[in-house]
Design a protein around this motif. Structure first.
Motif, PDB file in Angstrom:
ATOM      1  N   SER A  64       0.847  -1.194   0.000  1.00 23.16           N
ATOM      2  CA  SER A  64       0.000   0.000   0.000  1.00 23.16           C
ATOM      3  C   SER A  64       0.880   1.240   0.000  1.00 23.16           C
ATOM      4  CB  SER A  64      -0.936   0.016   1.214  1.00 23.16           C
ATOM      5  OG  SER A  64      -0.187   0.238   2.405  1.00 23.16           O
ATOM      6  N   SER A  65       0.232   2.386  -0.239  1.00 25.42           N
ATOM      7  CA  SER A  65       0.970   3.647  -0.313  1.00 25.42           C
ATOM      8  C   SER A  65       0.194   4.756   0.379  1.00 25.42           C
ATOM      9  CB  SER A  65       1.205   4.020  -1.781  1.00 25.42           C
ATOM     10  OG  SER A  65       1.767   5.315  -1.893  1.00 25.42           O
ATOM     11  N   LEU A  66       0.942   5.715   0.917  1.00 24.57           N
ATOM     12  CA  LEU A  66       0.337   6.922   1.489  1.00 24.57           C
ATOM     13  C   LEU A  66       0.088   7.985   0.429  1.00 24.57           C
ATOM     14  CD1 LEU A  66       2.505   7.243   4.729  1.00 24.57           C
ATOM     15  CD2 LEU A  66       0.162   6.381   4.581  1.00 24.57           C
ATOM     16  N   SER A  67       0.543   7.728  -0.784  1.00 24.06           N
ATOM     17  CA  SER A  67       0.336   8.676  -1.884  1.00 24.06           C
ATOM     18  C   SER A  67      -1.148   8.729  -2.242  1.00 24.06           C
ATOM     19  CB  SER A  67       1.158   8.250  -3.099  1.00 24.06           C
ATOM     20  OG  SER A  67       0.967   9.145  -4.170  1.00 24.06           O
ATOM     21  N   ILE A  68      -1.703   9.938  -2.326  1.00 25.32           N
ATOM     22  CA  ILE A  68      -3.141  10.070  -2.548  1.00 25.32           C
ATOM     23  C   ILE A  68      -3.420  11.273  -3.439  1.00 25.32           C
ATOM     24  CG2 ILE A  68      -3.527  11.507  -0.483  1.00 25.32           C
ATOM     25  CD1 ILE A  68      -6.130   9.914  -0.033  1.00 25.32           C
ATOM     26  N   LYS A  69      -4.467  11.148  -4.255  1.00 27.66           N
ATOM     27  CA  LYS A  69      -4.926  12.250  -5.094  1.00 27.66           C
ATOM     28  C   LYS A  69      -6.435  12.399  -4.957  1.00 27.66           C
ATOM     29  CE  LYS A  69      -1.421  12.796  -8.681  1.00 27.66           C
ATOM     30  NZ  LYS A  69      -1.172  12.887 -10.154  1.00 27.66           N
ATOM     31  N   PHE A  70      -6.903  13.622  -5.237  1.00 23.76           N
ATOM     32  CA  PHE A  70      -8.333  13.924  -5.158  1.00 23.76           C
ATOM     33  C   PHE A  70      -8.800  14.484  -6.493  1.00 23.76           C
ATOM     34  CE2 PHE A  70     -11.662  17.133  -4.641  1.00 23.76           C
ATOM     35  CZ  PHE A  70     -12.651  16.389  -4.018  1.00 23.76           C
ATOM     36  N   GLU A  71     -10.000  14.073  -6.903  1.00 20.85           N
ATOM     37  CA  GLU A  71     -10.630  14.651  -8.083  1.00 20.85           C
ATOM     38  C   GLU A  71     -12.108  14.879  -7.805  1.00 20.85           C
ATOM     39  OE1 GLU A  71     -10.099  11.939 -11.293  1.00 20.85           O
ATOM     40  OE2 GLU A  71     -11.498  10.425 -10.510  1.00 20.85           O
ATOM     41  N   LYS A  72     -12.649  15.974  -8.371  1.00 22.27           N
ATOM     42  CA  LYS A  72     -14.067  16.252  -8.218  1.00 22.27           C
ATOM     43  C   LYS A  72     -14.871  15.378  -9.158  1.00 22.27           C
ATOM     44  CE  LYS A  72     -13.813  21.052  -6.638  1.00 22.27           C
ATOM     45  NZ  LYS A  72     -14.222  22.463  -6.898  1.00 22.27           N
ATOM     46  N   THR A  73     -16.056  14.987  -8.709  1.00 22.83           N
ATOM     47  CA  THR A  73     -16.985  14.237  -9.538  1.00 22.83           C
ATOM     48  C   THR A  73     -18.345  14.909  -9.476  1.00 22.83           C
ATOM     49  OG1 THR A  73     -17.725  12.783  -7.739  1.00 22.83           O
ATOM     50  CG2 THR A  73     -15.761  12.107  -8.971  1.00 22.83           C
ATOM     51  N   LYS A  74     -19.270  14.452 -10.320  1.00 22.76           N
ATOM     52  CA  LYS A  74     -20.616  15.025 -10.297  1.00 22.76           C
ATOM     53  C   LYS A  74     -21.309  14.795  -8.958  1.00 22.76           C
ATOM     54  CE  LYS A  74     -21.504  14.734 -15.283  1.00 22.76           C
ATOM     55  NZ  LYS A  74     -22.372  14.154 -16.340  1.00 22.76           N
ATOM     56  N   ALA A  75     -21.025  13.647  -8.350  1.00 20.65           N
ATOM     57  CA  ALA A  75     -21.669  13.314  -7.075  1.00 20.65           C
ATOM     58  C   ALA A  75     -20.957  13.907  -5.872  1.00 20.65           C
ATOM     59  CB  ALA A  75     -21.757  11.802  -6.917  1.00 20.65           C
ATOM     60  N   GLY A  76     -19.688  14.298  -6.044  1.00 17.76           N
ATOM     61  CA  GLY A  76     -18.935  14.830  -4.910  1.00 17.76           C
ATOM     62  C   GLY A  76     -17.443  14.797  -5.142  1.00 17.76           C
ATOM     63  N   GLY A  77     -16.782  13.749  -4.615  1.00 19.93           N
ATOM     64  CA  GLY A  77     -15.337  13.670  -4.740  1.00 19.93           C
ATOM     65  C   GLY A  77     -14.844  12.241  -4.836  1.00 19.93           C
ATOM     66  N   HIS A  78     -13.580  12.096  -5.212  1.00 18.35           N
ATOM     67  CA  HIS A  78     -12.964  10.779  -5.397  1.00 18.35           C
ATOM     68  C   HIS A  78     -11.525  10.845  -4.907  1.00 18.35           C
ATOM     69  CE1 HIS A  78     -11.337   7.540  -8.367  1.00 18.35           C
ATOM     70  NE2 HIS A  78     -11.586   7.020  -7.182  1.00 18.35           N
ATOM     71  N   LEU A  79     -11.176   9.948  -3.990  1.00 15.30           N
ATOM     72  CA  LEU A  79      -9.813   9.809  -3.494  1.00 15.30           C
ATOM     73  C   LEU A  79      -9.233   8.505  -4.022  1.00 15.30           C
ATOM     74  CD1 LEU A  79     -10.320  10.826   0.245  1.00 15.30           C
ATOM     75  CD2 LEU A  79      -9.147  12.186  -1.500  1.00 15.30           C
ATOM     76  N   PHE A  80      -7.973   8.543  -4.468  1.00 19.83           N
ATOM     77  CA  PHE A  80      -7.361   7.336  -5.014  1.00 19.83           C
ATOM     78  C   PHE A  80      -5.842   7.438  -4.922  1.00 19.83           C
ATOM     79  CE2 PHE A  80      -7.768  10.435  -8.352  1.00 19.83           C
ATOM     80  CZ  PHE A  80      -6.613  10.316  -9.122  1.00 19.83           C
ATOM     81  N   CYS A  81      -5.197   6.285  -5.034  1.00 20.83           N
ATOM     82  CA  CYS A  81      -3.743   6.233  -5.044  1.00 20.83           C
ATOM     83  C   CYS A  81      -3.265   6.314  -6.490  1.00 20.83           C
ATOM     84  CB  CYS A  81      -3.259   4.935  -4.398  1.00 20.83           C
ATOM     85  SG  CYS A  81      -1.465   4.751  -4.410  1.00 20.83           S
ATOM     86  N   PRO A  82      -2.386   7.259  -6.822  1.00 20.18           N
ATOM     87  CA  PRO A  82      -1.902   7.392  -8.198  1.00 20.18           C
ATOM     88  C   PRO A  82      -0.897   6.307  -8.585  1.00 20.18           C
ATOM     89  CG  PRO A  82      -0.808   8.979  -6.790  1.00 20.18           C
ATOM     90  CD  PRO A  82      -1.837   8.304  -5.939  1.00 20.18           C
ATOM     91  N   GLU A  83      -0.435   5.539  -7.623  1.00 25.56           N
ATOM     92  CA  GLU A  83       0.479   4.443  -7.895  1.00 25.56           C
ATOM     93  C   GLU A  83      -0.318   3.153  -8.077  1.00 25.56           C
ATOM     94  OE1 GLU A  83       3.144   4.309  -4.595  1.00 25.56           O
ATOM     95  OE2 GLU A  83       3.613   6.450  -4.691  1.00 25.56           O
ATOM     96  N   GLU A  84       0.311   2.132  -8.592  1.00 25.88           N
ATOM     97  CA  GLU A  84      -0.361   0.845  -8.770  1.00 25.88           C
ATOM     98  C   GLU A  84      -0.263   0.031  -7.479  1.00 25.88           C
ATOM     99  OE1 GLU A  84       1.124  -1.132 -12.208  1.00 25.88           O
ATOM    100  OE2 GLU A  84       0.338   0.383 -13.603  1.00 25.88           O
ATOM    101  N   LYS A  85      -0.838   0.595  -6.427  1.00 27.36           N
ATOM    102  CA  LYS A  85      -0.820  -0.025  -5.106  1.00 27.36           C
ATOM    103  C   LYS A  85      -2.157   0.203  -4.426  1.00 27.36           C
ATOM    104  CE  LYS A  85       4.134   0.732  -4.264  1.00 27.36           C
ATOM    105  NZ  LYS A  85       5.137   1.322  -3.338  1.00 27.36           N
ATOM    106  N   LEU A  86      -2.374  -0.504  -3.338  1.00 26.48           N
ATOM    107  CA  LEU A  86      -3.513  -0.217  -2.483  1.00 26.48           C
ATOM    108  C   LEU A  86      -3.336   1.170  -1.867  1.00 26.48           C
ATOM    109  CD1 LEU A  86      -3.629  -3.626  -0.594  1.00 26.48           C
ATOM    110  CD2 LEU A  86      -5.401  -2.819  -2.158  1.00 26.48           C
ATOM    111  N   LEU A  87      -4.440   1.852  -1.626  1.00 24.19           N
ATOM    112  CA  LEU A  87      -4.390   3.104  -0.887  1.00 24.19           C
ATOM    113  C   LEU A  87      -4.382   2.773   0.599  1.00 24.19           C
ATOM    114  CD1 LEU A  87      -4.517   6.176  -0.604  1.00 24.19           C
ATOM    115  CD2 LEU A  87      -7.004   6.025  -0.829  1.00 24.19           C
TER     116      LEU A  87
END
Length: 243
Positions: A64-87
Motif C-alpha cells: 500500500s501507499s500513502l500517496s493520494i490524489k483527489f478529483e471532483k466528480t458530479k456526485a462529490g469527490g474521489h480519493l485514489f492512489c496514483p500508484e499501482e498499489k492499495l491506498l
C-alpha cells in the motif's frame, strides 16, 4: 505468545499505536490519527490489532501507499492512489475526515482500493462524523454498510457473518445517511451503543490477542537501543527523581 492474552488500557492504545504507525514510517500526524481511530475501535469492543496490523503490514511491505490524489466528480469527490498499489487506510482515513468536515456531509465521497475499510469507519467515528452511510464490497465479495447514526449509536449491516474488522481491499462510498436507509435490510445486523461499550472497556480493559506481538514489533522500531552514546544524549530514564 501464550493463550493468556494481554489486557491494555485506552491510553496504552494511544501510546503503542501512534508509535507502531511511526515505526512503518507514517508521518507523526497520521500516526496520531491512526491511534485515535484505534481507540474508537477499542471503545466499541473490538481488538484494535486485527484490522490495524494488516494496514501496517501493507505499508511495511509497500503493498500500500500513502500517496493520494483527489478529483471532483458530479456526485462529490474521489480519493485514489496514483500508484499501482492499495491506498493505505491511514491516509484514506484522515483524508476522508477532512473531506466530510469541509463538505458539510452533503455529497458523496468515493475512495478507491482501500486496504482496511473499517479503519476509515473508525476515523469517522472517532471524529464524531455522524449522519453518514459507509458502503463497500470487499475482495471476498462481502458487502458492508455502516450507518453512523449519531455520536452514541451506529450499526453494521452485512451480507455475511465475516468480521468487519477483517474486511480488506475495497472501494468505499461515503454519503449522507437517510432515515431508514438500510441497503442490506434482512441480512446480518449488529447495533452498537458507544456509552455502554466504552463503560465495559473502562471496567475490563482491552484484550489484544495473537496479533499484538506484531503490533509491538512495529512499536519497538521507535525505541532507542541502549548505548553509552544514547545515554549521554539523554535517552532512557533518569537515575534519581530530579533527573
Amino acid at each position: 505468545m501464550s493463550e493468556s492474552y494481554l489486557t491494555i488500557s485506552l491510553n496504552e492504545v494511544l501510546f503503542y499505536f501512534t508509535r507502531a504507525a511511526f515505526g512503518v514510517e507514517a508521518p507523526i500526524g497520521l500516526s496520531e490519527d491512526f491511534a485515535r481511530a484505534n481507540m474508537w475501535i477499542s471503545e466499541n469492543g473490538f481488538d484494535p490489532s486485527l484490522c490495524s496490523l494488516k494496514a501496517l503490514d501493507n505499508l511495511d511491505s509497500q503493498a500500500s501507499s500513502l500517496s493520494i490524489k483527489f478529483e471532483k466528480t458530479k456526485a462529490g469527490g474521489h480519493l485514489f492512489c496514483p500508484e499501482e498499489k492499495l491506498l493505505s487506510s491511514l491516509e484514506a482515513s484522515s483524508s476522508s475526515v477532512d473531506w466530510v468536515e469541509i463538505n458539510s456531509r452533503v455529497s458523496e465521497l468515493k475512495i478507491s482500493n482501500v486496504d482496511s475499510p473499517f479503519l476509515v469507519v473508525s476515523a469517522l467515528g472517532a471524529n464524531k462524523c455522524n449522519g453518514l452511510k459507509v458502503l463497500w464490497t470487499d475482495q471476498d465479495k462481502n458487502q458492508f454498510q455502516v450507518n453512523l447514526t449519531d455520536n452514541e449509536e451506529w450499526e453494521v449491516l452485512s451480507s455475511s457473518s465475516n468480521p468487519i474488522e477483517l474486511s480488506s481491499n475495497a472501494d468505499v462510498l461515503i454519503s449522507p445517511l437517510e432515515i431508514g436507509d438500510k441497503s442490506y435490510k434482512g441480512k446480518n445486523v449488529k447495533k452498537f451503543k458507544l456509552a455502554e461499550e466504552k463503560l465495559r472497556v473502562l471496567h475490563n480493559g482491552i484484550k489484544v490477542e495473537e496479533n499484538w506481538q506484531a503490533i509491538y514489533s512495529y512499536f519497538s522500531r521507535c525505541l532507542v537501543k541502549s548505548s553509552a552514546e544514547s545515554r549521554a544524549s539523554g535517552a532512557g530514564a533518569g537515575l534519581v527523581d530530579t533527573d
